[in-house]
Each structure stands twice: as C-alpha cells, then as structure tokens.
Design a protein around this motif. Sequence first.
Motif, PDB file in Angstrom:
ATOM      1  N   SER A  82       0.854  -1.186   0.000  1.00  0.00           N
ATOM      2  CA  SER A  82       0.000   0.000   0.000  1.00  0.00           C
ATOM      3  C   SER A  82       0.889   1.234   0.000  1.00  0.00           C
ATOM      4  O   SER A  82       0.840   2.069   0.909  1.00  0.00           O
ATOM      5  N   ALA A  83       1.738   1.316  -1.010  1.00  0.00           N
ATOM      6  CA  ALA A  83       2.682   2.432  -1.155  1.00  0.00           C
ATOM      7  C   ALA A  83       2.954   2.624  -2.642  1.00  0.00           C
ATOM      8  O   ALA A  83       2.673   1.740  -3.471  1.00  0.00           O
ATOM      9  N   PHE A  84       3.487   3.783  -2.987  1.00  0.00           N
ATOM     10  CA  PHE A  84       3.797   4.073  -4.380  1.00  0.00           C
ATOM     11  C   PHE A  84       5.215   3.624  -4.716  1.00  0.00           C
ATOM     12  O   PHE A  84       6.119   3.669  -3.884  1.00  0.00           O
ATOM     13  N   ARG A  85       5.403   3.218  -5.964  1.00  0.00           N
ATOM     14  CA  ARG A  85       6.743   2.951  -6.459  1.00  0.00           C
ATOM     15  C   ARG A  85       7.402   4.280  -6.819  1.00  0.00           C
ATOM     16  O   ARG A  85       6.776   5.157  -7.416  1.00  0.00           O
ATOM     17  N   VAL A  86       8.658   4.399  -6.470  1.00  0.00           N
ATOM     18  CA  VAL A  86       9.409   5.633  -6.680  1.00  0.00           C
ATOM     19  C   VAL A  86      10.012   5.636  -8.078  1.00  0.00           C
ATOM     20  O   VAL A  86      10.545   4.615  -8.539  1.00  0.00           O
ATOM     21  N   PHE A  87       9.922   6.780  -8.757  1.00  0.00           N
ATOM     22  CA  PHE A  87      10.476   6.921 -10.095  1.00  0.00           C
ATOM     23  C   PHE A  87      11.969   7.200 -10.010  1.00  0.00           C
ATOM     24  O   PHE A  87      12.401   8.181  -9.408  1.00  0.00           O
ATOM     25  N   HIS A  88      12.784   6.295 -10.598  1.00  0.00           N
ATOM     26  CA  HIS A  88      14.230   6.483 -10.712  1.00  0.00           C
ATOM     27  C   HIS A  88      14.555   6.741 -12.179  1.00  0.00           C
ATOM     28  O   HIS A  88      14.434   5.845 -13.018  1.00  0.00           O
ATOM     29  N   LYS A  89      14.963   7.964 -12.464  1.00  0.00           N
ATOM     30  CA  LYS A  89      15.140   8.367 -13.858  1.00  0.00           C
ATOM     31  C   LYS A  89      16.382   7.770 -14.489  1.00  0.00           C
ATOM     32  O   LYS A  89      16.392   7.458 -15.685  1.00  0.00           O
ATOM     33  N   LEU A  90      17.459   7.603 -13.720  1.00  0.00           N
ATOM     34  CA  LEU A  90      18.717   7.151 -14.302  1.00  0.00           C
ATOM     35  C   LEU A  90      18.593   5.794 -14.992  1.00  0.00           C
ATOM     36  O   LEU A  90      19.151   5.575 -16.057  1.00  0.00           O
ATOM     37  N   ASP A  91      17.883   4.860 -14.367  1.00  0.00           N
ATOM     38  CA  ASP A  91      17.711   3.553 -14.994  1.00  0.00           C
ATOM     39  C   ASP A  91      16.289   3.334 -15.491  1.00  0.00           C
ATOM     40  O   ASP A  91      15.918   2.216 -15.865  1.00  0.00           O
ATOM     41  N   ARG A  92      15.468   4.410 -15.496  1.00  0.00           N
ATOM     42  CA  ARG A  92      14.098   4.378 -16.012  1.00  0.00           C
ATOM     43  C   ARG A  92      13.292   3.248 -15.382  1.00  0.00           C
ATOM     44  O   ARG A  92      12.662   2.424 -16.039  1.00  0.00           O
ATOM     45  N   THR A  93      13.305   3.204 -14.050  1.00  0.00           N
ATOM     46  CA  THR A  93      12.544   2.180 -13.343  1.00  0.00           C
ATOM     47  C   THR A  93      11.596   2.809 -12.331  1.00  0.00           C
ATOM     48  O   THR A  93      11.794   3.937 -11.882  1.00  0.00           O
ATOM     49  N   LEU A  94      10.557   2.054 -12.014  1.00  0.00           N
ATOM     50  CA  LEU A  94       9.684   2.356 -10.883  1.00  0.00           C
ATOM     51  C   LEU A  94      10.013   1.320  -9.813  1.00  0.00           C
ATOM     52  O   LEU A  94       9.881   0.110 -10.052  1.00  0.00           O
ATOM     53  N   ARG A  95      10.446   1.786  -8.644  1.00  0.00           N
ATOM     54  CA  ARG A  95      10.971   0.880  -7.635  1.00  0.00           C
ATOM     55  C   ARG A  95      10.243   1.079  -6.316  1.00  0.00           C
ATOM     56  O   ARG A  95      10.109   2.209  -5.839  1.00  0.00           O
ATOM     57  N   CYS A  96       9.792  -0.001  -5.720  1.00  0.00           N
ATOM     58  CA  CYS A  96       9.178   0.077  -4.397  1.00  0.00           C
ATOM     59  C   CYS A  96      10.283  -0.021  -3.352  1.00  0.00           C
ATOM     60  O   CYS A  96      11.054  -0.988  -3.338  1.00  0.00           O
ATOM     61  N   HIS A  97      10.358   0.962  -2.465  1.00  0.00           N
ATOM     62  CA  HIS A  97      11.397   0.977  -1.440  1.00  0.00           C
ATOM     63  C   HIS A  97      11.013   0.157  -0.212  1.00  0.00           C
ATOM     64  O   HIS A  97      11.740   0.138   0.765  1.00  0.00           O
ATOM     65  N   HIS A  98       9.865  -0.532  -0.287  1.00  0.00           N
ATOM     66  CA  HIS A  98       9.432  -1.365   0.833  1.00  0.00           C
ATOM     67  C   HIS A  98       9.630  -2.852   0.542  1.00  0.00           C
ATOM     68  O   HIS A  98      10.179  -3.579   1.362  1.00  0.00           O
ATOM     69  N   CYS A  99       9.204  -3.304  -0.632  1.00  0.00           N
ATOM     70  CA  CYS A  99       9.349  -4.729  -0.956  1.00  0.00           C
ATOM     71  C   CYS A  99      10.402  -4.992  -2.015  1.00  0.00           C
ATOM     72  O   CYS A  99      10.758  -6.146  -2.257  1.00  0.00           O
TER      73      CYS A  99
END
Length: 708
Positions: free
Chosen positions: A411-428
Amino acid sequence: MPTWSSVVVATPAHSGLGPALSYRSELSLAPGTLVRVPLGTREVLGVVWNGPDEPPPGLDPAQAKSVIGALEGLPPLSATWQQLVTFAARYYQRSLGEVALAALPPQLRELDAVQLARRLKRRAGKAAPAGRDGSAAPAVPPSSEEQAAVLAALPTATEPVLLYGATGSGKTEVYLRATDDALAQTAPEGEPPTQVLVMVPEINLTPQLEARFRERFAPRYGEGAVVSMHSGMTPAQRLGSWLAAHSGQARIVLGTRMAVFASMPGLRLIVVDEEHDPSYKSQDGARYSARDLAVYRAKVESEALAPRGQRCQVILGSATPSLESWHAADQGRYRRLEMPARIGGGALPRLRLVDMNHQPKGASIAPPLLAAMEARIARGEQCLVLLNRRGYAPVLSCDACAWKSQCPHCSAFRVFHKLDRTLRCHHCGFSSRVPRSCPDCGNLDIAPVGRGTEQIEEQLAGLLSDVKRPDGQTARVARMDADTTRLKGSLEQQLAALHSGEVDVLVGTQMVAKGHDFRRITLVASINADAALFASDYRAPERLFALLMQAAGRAGRDAAQSGASEMWVQTWHPEHALFASLRKYDFPGFAATQLAEREAAGMPPFGAQALLRADARTQEAAQAFLNAAAEAAASLPYRDEVTLYPAVPLTIQRVANVERAQLLVESASRAALQRFLAAWQPLLLDGRSVPGARGLLRFAVDVDPLVI
C-alpha cells in the motif's frame, strides 16, 4: 558418568520449547561453552547456559539426546554476556535462544569443530603483537578547555555519562582520549586485556571513525587491535572480528547496534556516538535498543568488576540527545557533561529561513538560496543540500485518469528512478520499467510528482552550469544516498572526492547529515523540512530538530570559515516554534518544551509503551488476532495498570502482500507493563488458533517502539 546441561538454541518464542533444552554430555561443560547439538533432524549451534545439572523431571534418559561436541579452542562466553542476553530476551519479550544465537556471527553457527580449529590456527599465525610494534605514536592535538574539563570529570562519574557537545566541539577526541585511558589500565594476571566498544548508528560512519582509531592506536597495539562489526561485512569478516574480540586480541571494537552483543571479556568502556539516532533501535527480530542495552551492559560489567575496584563506563554522546537521555540527566540518573563551544572558537552557521510562500511558484530551489550557492562556489567553498527522499520523484502520475505508480504488492507508491528508467518500491523491492503511456487509459502524458535527490541533483547541475570555480572549471554536483553508495567502496570514493575538493555541491539524504567532518562546506540547505512538522508521530519534531541541527553542524567546521557559514531552510511555515528554537540552536529550550508536552500527554519518557504487531494474509485476520489477544488479557495480573487500544492498520498496511496491524499498550509504570507482557505471552501463542485469525503469519511484541 554422563552429566546434564541446559543448552539454548535458536528457537523462536512461539515454538513453545522453553528457554533451554536439556542434553546429556560425557564431559562437564562450563556455562557459556559453545556446542553442537541435535535439534529435530538438524545439527545446530547452542550455548550451554547452566553447568552440570540433574536430569529434568519426567524425561526418559533413554530418549534424551546428547551433545555432539564442544567447539574447542574457544573460551566460554562470560557470565556478564549471558546476563546481558538474558535481560534483553526478558525485557524485549523474545526467547532466550533467539537473542543468544542471533548475537553470534552467522558463520560460527555453520562451522563444525574441525573447520573452526583451522580458522583459529590461521588466526594465531596472523596475530599481531599485543604490545607496542615500534611505530612512532601520532601527534595528539592539545585539548580544549572544555575537553580537558570533561576528561577530568569522567573518572569520578559513577553513573552513565551524557556528553552533550555542539557539532564540531571535539567529542570524537574525547572518545579517543577516554579510550586511551581505558586501555592503559593493567589487567590482572591471567585476565584478558582491557577492551573498548565504540558504537555508531550507521555503517557509513564506520570507515572514517575506524581510520581515526587506527591512526591513534595501531602504532601502539598493532593493526589487529582495532576491528569493525556491522552488517555490511562478509560472513568471514564478521567471524574474524568476533573471534578477535572474544579472544581479547582486538582491543577496540567499532560497530553498529549489533556490536552491543559482542563478546568482549575485558570490556572497560562503551561509547555510543550520536546516541539519539533511531538506527540504534532494531526493527527486526528482537526489537532491542542498542543504546539502552549499552547502559545496562556497563552496569552489569561494573558489578562484576567491583570486587577488584574497577568498573566499566558508558558515554552517550550527541549534539542533540534523545529526550529520554536528556530527561534521565535532569533526574540525576545520568551525569550530563557539556561542551557547547566548537574547537578553535568557530561559530555555528547563521540560520536563514526562506519563506516559500514568497518564492516563484514551483521553485525547487529558491532564487536567494541559489544565488548564495553560486557565491560560495565562486569562492572555492562547498555546499551541502539535504533532501531526505531518494529517487527522482516519489510517484509517477497520469493527469487524465489519476493513475499513480502504486506498488501491486504494497500500500505504497513505487518511486520513479530516472537514471535507470525504473519504478521501484522501497518497501518490498519490486521494480519495473517505466511505462511509455498510462497503463489504465493510454495517455502519453504521465509525469513525476514531487522531488527526490536525483531530481535535485539534475536541476542543480543545470542551474549551476554557468558558475565557475576559482580554477575556471564548471561547478560539479554529486549525489550521496543509498542508491549511489550501494556498491562496495563507493562510499569511501565519494567521501574522498568531497574532501579533496572535486565536488562543489553535494546532494544527499540524512546519511550525509551526521558524523562527517567536512572541512570545506560553508553552506548547508534543507529544501523540504516541512514534511515532519505536522506528522502524526509525536517523535517527529524531535527527529526533525535533531536532523536540522546535525545538518547545520556540517557547515563551518573550519574555524577560519565558520563566521561566514550559513544554514538555509526552505519552509512554508517560517513562524513555527521549532524554527524559533533552531535559530538560536537552543536544544535545552526545545527539549524542555517537548518534555512538557509529553508529560501532559503521558508519553515516554513519562510513560511506557509497547506494540503488539501482527502480519497476516488479510487485514481482518491480523485485527482478529489482536482483538482476541486484547480480550484474553482481561483477567491478567496488572491489567488494571495498562491501557490497551483498539487494533488499527499500520500507516503502510500492506508490504509484499502481507497485511499488517498493531495494538498499542501503555502504562504509567514500566514495571507493570513488563509484568503484564510476560503474563500475556502464553495467551498470544494460544491466540494463533482464533477462528478469525487463521491467516495469521506472525506476531511480535515491540517494547519501547520508536514509531507508532
């Protein structure tokens, strides 16, 4: 004739196996001996907790299992170490074996007696000389008046010492000299040499502190006299450091919170640097506070040393002490020693509040702040920009249909990382490529919302592209956060680049705000300080004040530049009372206000708290278990002295497809809360069979929680 020994093994509290298991042994095993024993179909490591004993009643000797063998070559763990583990298990409501075995290096649990013998033989061949190695001792800087006063007071302090010193006041030098005095004590004949434990809150602070301790003490005690202990080390490195400490070869152990359990038979001094830092509180397994256990360990060691006229001292150091420690000093339980002045007479940076209500709309960096940074760079000075949020943006959003980069497992948003063009969840940890268009409506116009360190680094690089350094080169911007320091050696490389002057502006998270000695930084800026001002967590103001004070302390550490150093804070609420205290760097005034509010509300340190947390397949199952546990506690002893609140979901209630809920327990009496929790444990085990809680995965009790 076979004897019986009680052995603790790594069994969780909910296993119902009891604190220790009984085994037969052909030899009489001393308490603290490490042994290999059978457990079910496995062979595991255990610790003998009690010596030769009678067989437990009701046990058929014919069915009893025997100790496979002791780990020869290792002295038994000390009685004081056992006492520390026993207290930690009881206070934090965990099983004895769970705490004891987790305190040992993982590789030790896997080695058999033959493999361990080989390791010990190799270590003996590499052992550094215990005495002086002939190298010239490094020059020791003269003490300031405040340092001298503190060092003179330490020998007379029989209670824990709270060293309240401004950033840059020379607390580390006090630690070094106190260590020197402790190591100079002569151990009695046949006893291990004296040892010192120095704890830091985070791994990234270990290398520079280790370098200072090696420079000071390696010439006298040998290179192997200083070792580190933290989770970033390989299993073999952790085992090597533990063996060196356990044998007395290592005179100084530097480590993070896990080091509080290090086996150090000659311990005489414990230093807890940045004692206020929440990283000292474990959030997994036995949720212990290493700072509080350090205080308890010093007490236990001192009691054992008292017949010899010796003691073990503990020093808690910080520029922004925790309110619990500050209150303990107010009550006289701790002795507060103060160092309010910076070394060399340098001044703390001048605070500049930037009212974002009067800045251009959408500006990440206010124009006045940008102009100040340009002037610093042109003079050859460095700037530090603090934003406690990594990634490029906290969320990616579609304006057409309101889609957001929600994590499918949390129940959280994935964070946008521009350098590697990924959406990453910092929890799981779930990661995916950034979609070309909105997954829901196909809109091509999806955009980042909010700012992270990646975005600020990119913006500053563009805004400062025309600014020249004194050598005519273009200003250089770098970033330091968990993403850029992930690889081995990357942290040291980035710190070296900053110290050498290669970097003009460093953008980072809170990891750059504490403990580092940056000599060229004269401007520090916090560009999103408001996030914690109105948080529901009652500790949020304390954390924010400490973070800003620590960040300010990175500026002006060179006395020649300190008069011109500045701390800039961008805020939408410049009239907030927290900033009034920060402007004067008035921690005592801030602490008095916060403590008065907590006393009125009955919050710690004026009350005791614990959380019962539950993880389950569904939120209903988690809350059903918690509510059933609360109902079952109605007839328990001390129930009338505790308050149980209704079960609620956690702020982030789902992580990795596991639903999480918690129940808060409060009491005005810590003793009553402890007795209630001890009586509650058996009922919690029974509560796993509650019909509505069939999907329960695990539960845990968190005593003295930092986040509610």
